[in-house]
Enzyme design. Structure first.
Site, short mmCIF file in Angstrom:
data_model
loop_
_atom_site.label_atom_id
_atom_site.label_comp_id
_atom_site.label_asym_id
_atom_site.label_seq_id
_atom_site.Cartn_x
_atom_site.Cartn_y
_atom_site.Cartn_z
N PRO A 1 20.10 4.86 -25.75
CA PRO A 1 19.35 6.10 -25.96
C PRO A 1 18.28 6.32 -24.90
CG PRO A 1 18.71 4.42 -27.57
CD PRO A 1 19.90 3.90 -26.84
N LEU B 1 17.16 6.90 -34.22
CA LEU B 1 16.17 7.48 -35.13
C LEU B 1 14.85 6.71 -35.03
CD1 LEU B 1 15.57 9.31 -37.72
CD2 LEU B 1 16.34 7.32 -39.04
N HIS C 1 12.81 -1.95 -25.06
CA HIS C 1 12.63 -0.51 -24.79
C HIS C 1 12.63 -0.23 -23.29
CE1 HIS C 1 11.57 2.97 -27.49
NE2 HIS C 1 11.50 3.56 -26.30
N GLY D 1 20.70 2.58 -19.67
CA GLY D 1 19.96 3.83 -19.81
C GLY D 1 19.68 4.49 -18.48
N ARG D 2 18.79 3.91 -17.68
CA ARG D 2 18.42 4.54 -16.41
C ARG D 2 19.62 4.80 -15.51
NH1 ARG D 2 14.14 1.11 -17.64
NH2 ARG D 2 12.07 2.12 -17.70
#
Length: 356
Positions: free
Chosen positions: A74, A130, A249, A303-304
């Protein structure tokens, strides 16, 4: 282009403030750097005369029975880097047989993301990320929208009791989305007026009972993302989690934690095979994914690099990132004498400079 070249093209394409938002991490960005650097401390010890011309790298995950071992982690605000935003990412992931984790901070509503994925594959695996909201009715509505859209799992992010301090964003004055962009999943939620946006929650209030309440509310499997401590991995499984995602994260929250891959062995040991363990943070090549799988991960998220590909060449760029990493992983598996993912084992991972 290589992933490094895609990153450079993204840098040249994007507004420097947006590139810093994508590239940056928390505080002095020590964890951001360590996530990538940590993979360099591990080496794979191949087996020989045990391979096959045919290899199967597919993996079964909650709500995704047969997918690539590389999924889209995400990430927020895809429309900032390309006009087609999350729709392009969704089509690319579905075409490459990869799970897409779309989320609360997407600039395209979840129903439209899933619809775009279905343009590329009849039965795509889209998970919804979420952030639990302190108001139960808001969380319930977000879960309902994910279900109605056709998401096949929920990913509850638990490592964000407060916003991380993003030094680059603070320096650039990037604290709000520009006009014309919004976190569309936060629109028209309970307690807000028609068309109004509810702020994305970062709250220290939710606890394990709140996670259990989310699981009781939905038939979807629920994965818990942002786990680094093995005791939290045990608690997640005990509370009914369908999967655990080892993640810091992407170095965007606490700048004093270990690299994600360094936490993986203890977490997989604590979970003991009861549910899949996934990892994101620092994966930049297929051999990184192979190290993670050997250490017990079922799959890895990126992600990146996905945003680099999206910025550089839209849907085509995202497909290139996912196919490159998947093909590099399969190549590494072959070089290690493997036929399937489970042929990569902890005994094949050594610390560089250490004894075997």
């Amino acid at each position: 282009m290589t992933l490094r070249e895609l990153r450079e093209k993204a840098r040249q394409t994007l507004d420097p403030v947006v590139f810093d938002y994508v590239a940056g991490g928390a505080d002095e960005e020590r964890v951001l750097t360590e996530n990538e650097r940590a993979f360099g401390r591990y080496a794979l010890l191949p087996r020989v005369l045990s391979g096959s011309e045919e290899r199967d790298t597919s993996v079964g995950l909650p709500g995704a029975p047969q997918v690539s071992p590389v999924l889209v982690a995400p990430t927020a605000f895809h429309r900032l880097v390309h006009r087609d935003g999350e729709r392009a990412t969704a089509r690319a992931a579905a075409a490459e047989g990869a799970v897409l984790v779309t989320g609360t901070a997407a600039t395209t509503a979840v129903a439209d993301v899933v619809a775009a994925a279905r343009e590329a594959a009849p039965d795509p695996a889209v998970w919804f990320q979420l952030y639990p909201h302190p108001r139960e009715e808001v969380t319930a509505e977000l879960v309902r929208r994910a279900e109605d859209a056709g998401c096949t799992a929920l990913v509850v992010t638990v490592d964000s009791p407060v916003f991380g301090r993003h030094t680059r964003d603070l320096r650039n004055g990037f604290t709000d989305l520009p006009p014309g962009y919004a976190a569309e999943n936060m629109r028209d939620l309970p307690g807000a007026g028609p068309g109004a946006l509810t702020p994305i929650p970062m709250s220290a209030a939710p606890g394990w009972p709140d996670l259990a309440a989310i699981m009781a509310r939905t038939p979807l499997p629920v994965l818990v993302k942002g786990v680094l401590h093995p005791d939290d991995a045990r608690l997640a499984v005990e509370h009914g989690a369908a999967g655990v995602i080892v993640s810091n994260h992407g170095g965007r929250q606490c700048d004093a934690v270990p690299a994600a891959v360094d936490c993986l062995p203890a977490v997989t040991g604590a979970v003991a095979g009861r549910v899949p363990v996934l990892l994101d943070g620092g994966v930049r090549r297929g051999s990184d994914a192979a190290v993670a799988v050997a250490l017990g991960a079922s799959a890895v998220g990126v992600g990146r690099p996905v945003l680099w590909g999206l910025a550089a060449d839209g849907e085509t760029g995202v497909r290139q990132v996912l196919s490159t990493l998947r093909d590099e992983y399969a190549h590494t598996l072959a070089l290690c004498g493997g036929r399937r993912n489970t042929d990569l084992t902890p005994g094949m991972v050594v610390r560089k400079g250490g004894t075997w």
